[in-house]
Design an enzyme around this catalytic site. Structure first.
Site, mmCIF file in Angstrom:
data_model
loop_
_atom_site.group_PDB
_atom_site.id
_atom_site.type_symbol
_atom_site.label_atom_id
_atom_site.label_comp_id
_atom_site.label_asym_id
_atom_site.label_seq_id
_atom_site.Cartn_x
_atom_site.Cartn_y
_atom_site.Cartn_z
ATOM 1 N N ALA A 137 5.286 -8.618 2.020
ATOM 2 C CA ALA A 137 5.817 -9.903 2.480
ATOM 3 C C ALA A 137 4.740 -10.843 2.987
ATOM 4 O O ALA A 137 4.831 -12.058 2.791
ATOM 5 C CB ALA A 137 6.852 -9.671 3.584
ATOM 6 N N THR A 176 0.843 -1.204 0.000
ATOM 7 C CA THR A 176 0.000 0.000 0.000
ATOM 8 C C THR A 176 0.873 1.246 0.000
ATOM 9 O O THR A 176 0.620 2.197 -0.740
ATOM 10 C CB THR A 176 -0.939 0.006 1.221
ATOM 11 O OG1 THR A 176 -1.897 -1.052 1.074
ATOM 12 C CG2 THR A 176 -1.689 1.326 1.337
ATOM 13 N N CYS A 212 -20.992 -5.723 5.432
ATOM 14 C CA CYS A 212 -22.141 -5.116 6.103
ATOM 15 C C CYS A 212 -21.884 -3.634 6.317
ATOM 16 O O CYS A 212 -21.029 -3.259 7.126
ATOM 17 C CB CYS A 212 -22.403 -5.795 7.436
ATOM 18 S SG CYS A 212 -23.086 -7.450 7.268
ATOM 19 N N GLN A 240 -0.273 -10.124 -5.429
ATOM 20 C CA GLN A 240 -0.908 -11.442 -5.507
ATOM 21 C C GLN A 240 -0.200 -12.383 -6.470
ATOM 22 O O GLN A 240 -0.686 -13.491 -6.717
ATOM 23 C CB GLN A 240 -2.375 -11.288 -5.911
ATOM 24 C CG GLN A 240 -3.217 -10.513 -4.927
ATOM 25 C CD GLN A 240 -3.387 -11.215 -3.587
ATOM 26 O OE1 GLN A 240 -3.116 -12.407 -3.451
ATOM 27 N NE2 GLN A 240 -3.843 -10.485 -2.581
#
Length: 387
Positions: free
Chosen positions: A202, A72, A326, A181
């Site tokens: 990692a 990120t 939700c 990924q």
């Protein structure tokens, strides 16, 4: 039985990575930037770990691999520095990305729209992919960066990054890929892909949490995201997490050693689970098996809300995930399902199952039985499924 099938969210720490980390948590804990012996005694391990990372992705000596806290951060760094270096200066104006990127890319790009950045977001086909032709049509002299993930976090679909990067370079635009990924699941060779920037975390390949990296081809300019020190050659300030770096490098080395196992054993277990799901009426899976990473299934189970399925599986000791969440008053649909054109009802039924090399045949057999039980129970009480 407890079965962990949420490995695209995070993975268990590889035992060898854990053993490699331990001395730097309790014995050799000095700051690597300190001049005393406590600091300098960490240097051989740091150099060795960085060498492992370079080898694992086939980076050259002229390239940089900068340690970050996670992908990120790496993604934010590339996108925001593109704005600082090329768009705020008036040199370029546009970033191209896709409709199925991780929020670390998508949200950062949307944030920069507030500062005048123009975005081109490429739609995906029913398999969740874009084509080289789409990118070619979207390119122009105003493009500051193209950012396309290597493998999707929900579908597991693998993008044609080598071809896409070549098209971007024909227009003089740098190319970034979020490879979170992909590493540890398929071979990742930065020389073959010819990308300018590549992000990784990692904890997605059995390394520790809180550590990641950014590959920078030929050490090219990228303004720092974090200021306040001269760490990592002045490119990323912050005291280095020696234990984390050592653990990350060892985990990636181990994951690469198991790539053939991933493509055989893990793929076989994934296919066994997927085939069992497809035996159930009105179940579909996104994307062809041979164009996905070997461990991932994104299934749609008609008449079964994703959150309800997770509840039943959790009670059975099975960890899975779904794009549904939700909210305060409404159940949000899976954005990937929406992006590939699934109708609104099906977009609420997504179930992601992601395996690792630590899963066993017994676990998959148990999961198949419990999923079938859950589908039967939930469909019996469903108001949307035709019995």
């Amino acid at each position: 039985m407890r079965v962990y099938l949420d490995n695209n969210a995070t993975t268990m720490l590889d035992p060898e990575a854990y053993e490699a980390m331990k001395p730097f948590l309790t014995e050799k804990y000095g700051n690597p930037n300190s001049l005393h012996q406590f600091g300098s005694e960490t240097h051989p391990a740091l150099r060795g770990a960085l060498d492992e990372l370079y080898t694992a992705i086939n980076a050259k000596d002229s390239d940089d691999i900068i340690i970050t806290s996670c992908a990120t951060e790496s993604n934010n760094w590339v996108i925001k520095s593109t704005y600082f270096d090329k768009i705020a200066t008036g040199e370029k104006s546009r970033i191209i990305t896709t409709a199925v990127e991780h929020p670390a890319i998508a949200a950062t790009c949307q944030f920069l729209k507030n500062f005048g950045v123009k975005l081109t977001i490429l739609d995906v086909n029913e398999e969740g992919l874009i084509t080289p032709e789409q990118l070619r049509e979207a390119m122009g002299d105003d493009v500051a960066l193209v950012s396309v993930m290597l493998a999707n976090n929900e579908t597991g679909m693998i993008f044609p990054i080598k071809e896409l990067a070549k098209i971007a370079h024909e227009w003089g635009a740098p190319f970034h890929t979020d490879a979170v990924q992909a590493l540890g699941k398929i071979p990742v060779n930065v020389q073959d892909l010819d990308v300018d920037f590549l992000s990784f975390s990692a904890h997605k390949f059995h390394g520790p949490k809180g550590i990641g990296g950014l590959y920078i081809k030929d050490s090219q300019k990228l303004s720092p995201l974090l200021h306040g020190g001269e760490h990592m050659g002045g490119r990323r300030s912050g005291t280095l997490d020696v234990a984390g770096i050592v653990g990350m490098a060892r985990a990636l080395t181990m994951s690469n050693k198991f790539l053939d196992f991933e493509n055989s054993h893990v793929r076989r277990l994934r296919d066994k689970l997927e085939n069992a799901l497809l035996e159930i009426d009105d179940v579909s899976v996104v994307g062809s098996k041979d164009r996905r990473v070997p461990n991932t299934i994104l299934a749609s189970i008609k008449g079964v809300e994703g959150e309800a399925m997770l509840w039943d599986l959790n009670r059975a000791g099975i960890a899975a995930s779904t794009g549904s969440a939700c909210a305060s008053e409404a159940l949000e649909s899976n954005p990937i399902m929406e992006a590939i054109g699934a109708d609104k009802d099906l977009a609420h039924t997504a179930l992601r199952l992601s395996l690792s090399r630590f899963n066993t045949e017994e676990e998959i057999d148990y999961a198949i039985g419990e999923i079938k039980k859950a589908v039967k129970r939930l469909r019996a009480i469903s108001s949307t499924f035709a019995h």
